[in-house]
Design a protein around this motif. Structure first.
Motif, short mmCIF file in Angstrom:
data_model
loop_
_atom_site.label_atom_id
_atom_site.label_comp_id
_atom_site.label_asym_id
_atom_site.label_seq_id
_atom_site.Cartn_x
_atom_site.Cartn_y
_atom_site.Cartn_z
N LYS A 61 31.96 74.58 56.83
CA LYS A 61 31.61 75.04 55.47
C LYS A 61 31.65 76.56 55.53
CE LYS A 61 26.69 74.80 56.52
NZ LYS A 61 25.40 74.21 56.36
N GLN A 85 10.80 70.49 51.62
CA GLN A 85 11.92 70.71 50.71
C GLN A 85 11.46 71.44 49.44
OE1 GLN A 85 14.98 70.17 51.60
NE2 GLN A 85 15.94 70.72 49.66
N LEU A 144 7.56 61.30 55.63
CA LEU A 144 8.32 61.39 54.38
C LEU A 144 7.66 62.39 53.44
CD1 LEU A 144 10.75 59.91 53.55
CD2 LEU A 144 9.35 58.05 52.69
N LYS A 172 10.76 70.19 56.59
CA LYS A 172 12.05 69.56 56.29
C LYS A 172 12.79 69.09 57.54
CE LYS A 172 15.60 73.11 56.04
NZ LYS A 172 16.73 73.65 55.35
N HIS A 181 19.82 62.86 49.30
CA HIS A 181 19.09 63.60 48.26
C HIS A 181 19.38 65.10 48.35
CE1 HIS A 181 15.86 60.28 47.41
NE2 HIS A 181 17.10 59.87 47.22
N ASP A 182 19.46 65.61 49.58
CA ASP A 182 19.72 67.04 49.76
C ASP A 182 21.07 67.43 49.14
OD1 ASP A 182 18.93 69.60 51.02
OD2 ASP A 182 20.76 69.30 52.20
N ARG A 234 30.12 66.40 53.40
CA ARG A 234 29.05 66.18 54.40
C ARG A 234 29.71 65.44 55.56
NH1 ARG A 234 24.09 67.79 55.91
NH2 ARG A 234 23.37 67.89 53.75
N SER A 267 17.48 61.53 53.40
CA SER A 267 17.19 62.93 53.04
C SER A 267 18.50 63.69 52.79
CB SER A 267 16.34 63.61 54.11
OG SER A 267 17.12 64.01 55.22
#
Ligand code: FPP
Ligand code: MG
Length: 324
Positions: free
Chosen positions: A227, A148, A141, A172, A86-87, A96, A83
């Motif tokens: 971040k 999302q 899933l 999510k 993809h996110d 990340r 996830s």
């Protein structure tokens, strides 16, 4: 937060250490390029919260984890990792876990297909654990995707409802923490009342976890977050603190004038400051506290007293760095 320490259950840390090599072993293909992609975020570390929940639910720290307990923990972490692959494509993220994100390093196409690969490996492991676990993971899933999509659809909408927010984070984030506990409870062979109690705990834990994350996005410093603060505001993701601030007559008008569109740096800082000073933070902290209470209530359905205490402590710990 050190989650293992908060749980304070014997044998749990040892189980987590045994998960690490299994994570790698279950994603390597023999193709050195693909292996560098599939192991990229595993190597970057992470809190391994979902494996921890699965192992705690399975063993309560009372016994060593079995092969099935460990594989359940691997399966849920692989879904989580997929996830994130993809996110980060959706968010065009560059970092990340303090390393370059997969999409930034290898490109979007490779990141998407490698995420699919991790999902496929997770599905194969789940199938080896039986039809109940396989069905559970597949349903989870679907919920992740629904959550999302709900978030993406509401992007930049200042009229987003609180119900929409709760629905999105239920899918999510809470769906997978809930399933992590449930899979652990199933591989651990617990009676059905305990399986349900741990599933509810995992749901509440996930809700606190995400609400906390959404509060910290506004209140923490860039150094703490790794971040810039206000990332969600900049991406048009209006979370609980922002939705409350928008509805409050004191902060709403100024905030509405800024939001609803992409933000430059000065506007982002201004919007972040308005939400940080608004009633939204206190309301969101209270919402998080309510879920901690629900998490504590859920643990009363678990017979092992140390596990009850550990799980309650783990959920409570999430509140420790929140304002108020
Ligand atoms: C990170 O949250 C992202 C998630 C919790 C889930 C993302 C879900 C999908 C992309 C749906 C597809 C799912 C799979 C399994 C392929 P965040 O964006 O709030 O946090 P961040 O700041 O860490 O990115
Ligand atoms: Mg994201």
């Amino acid at each position: 937060m050190n989650a293992s320490e908060a749980l304070d259950l014997p044998l749990l840390e040892e189980g987590l250490l045994r998960v690490e090599p299994l994570l790698n072993a279950n994603v390597v293909t023999g193709d050195s390029f693909l292996d560098s992609v599939t192991t990229h975020l595993i190597a970057a570390g992470g809190k391994r919260l979902r494996p921890l929940l699965a192992l705690a639910a399975a063993t309560g720290g009372e016994r060593e984890a079995t092969h099935d307990d460990l594989m359940g923990a691997v399966a849920v972490e692989l879904v989580h990792l997929a996830s994130l692959y993809h996110d980060d494509v959706l968010d065009e993220a560059t970092i990340r876990r303090n390393v370059e994100s997969v999409n930034s390093r290898f490109g979007n196409l490779v990141a998407i297909v490698a995420g699919d690969y991790l999902l496929a490996r997770s599905a194969a492991i789940a199938a080896s654990l039986g039809t109940e676990v396989a069905a559970l993971l597949a349903e989870t899933l679907a919920k992740l995707c629904q959550g999302q999509v709900a978030e993406v659809r509401s992007a930049f909408q200042i009229t987003r409802s609180r119900e929409d927010y709760i629905r999105a984070i239920t899918g999510k984030t809470a769906a997978l923490t809930s399933t992590s506990c449930r899979i652990g409870a199933l591989t651990g062979g617990r009676p059905s009342t305990e399986v349900d109690a741990l599933t509810e705990y995992g749901h509440c834990f996930g809700m606190v976890f995400q609400i906390r994350d959404d509060i910290l996005d506004i209140t923490a410093t860039a150094g703490e977050l790794l971040k810039p603060a206000g990332q969600d505001l900049a991406e048009g993701i209006y979370n609980l603190p922002t939705l409350v601030a928008l509805a409050d007559p004191d902060s709403g008008p100024d905030l509405r004038a800024l939001l609803g569109q992409p933000l430059g740096q000065p506007e982002r800082e201004k919007a972040c400051a308005i939400v940080a000073a608004s009633s939204g933070i206190g309301v969101a902290v209270n919402e998080a506290r309510t879920y901690v209470e629900r998490a504590r209530d859920a643990t009363s359905g678990v017979s092992n007293h140390a596990l009850q205490e550990g799980l309650t402590q783990l959920a409570t710990e999430l509140l420790s760095d929140l304002p108020g």
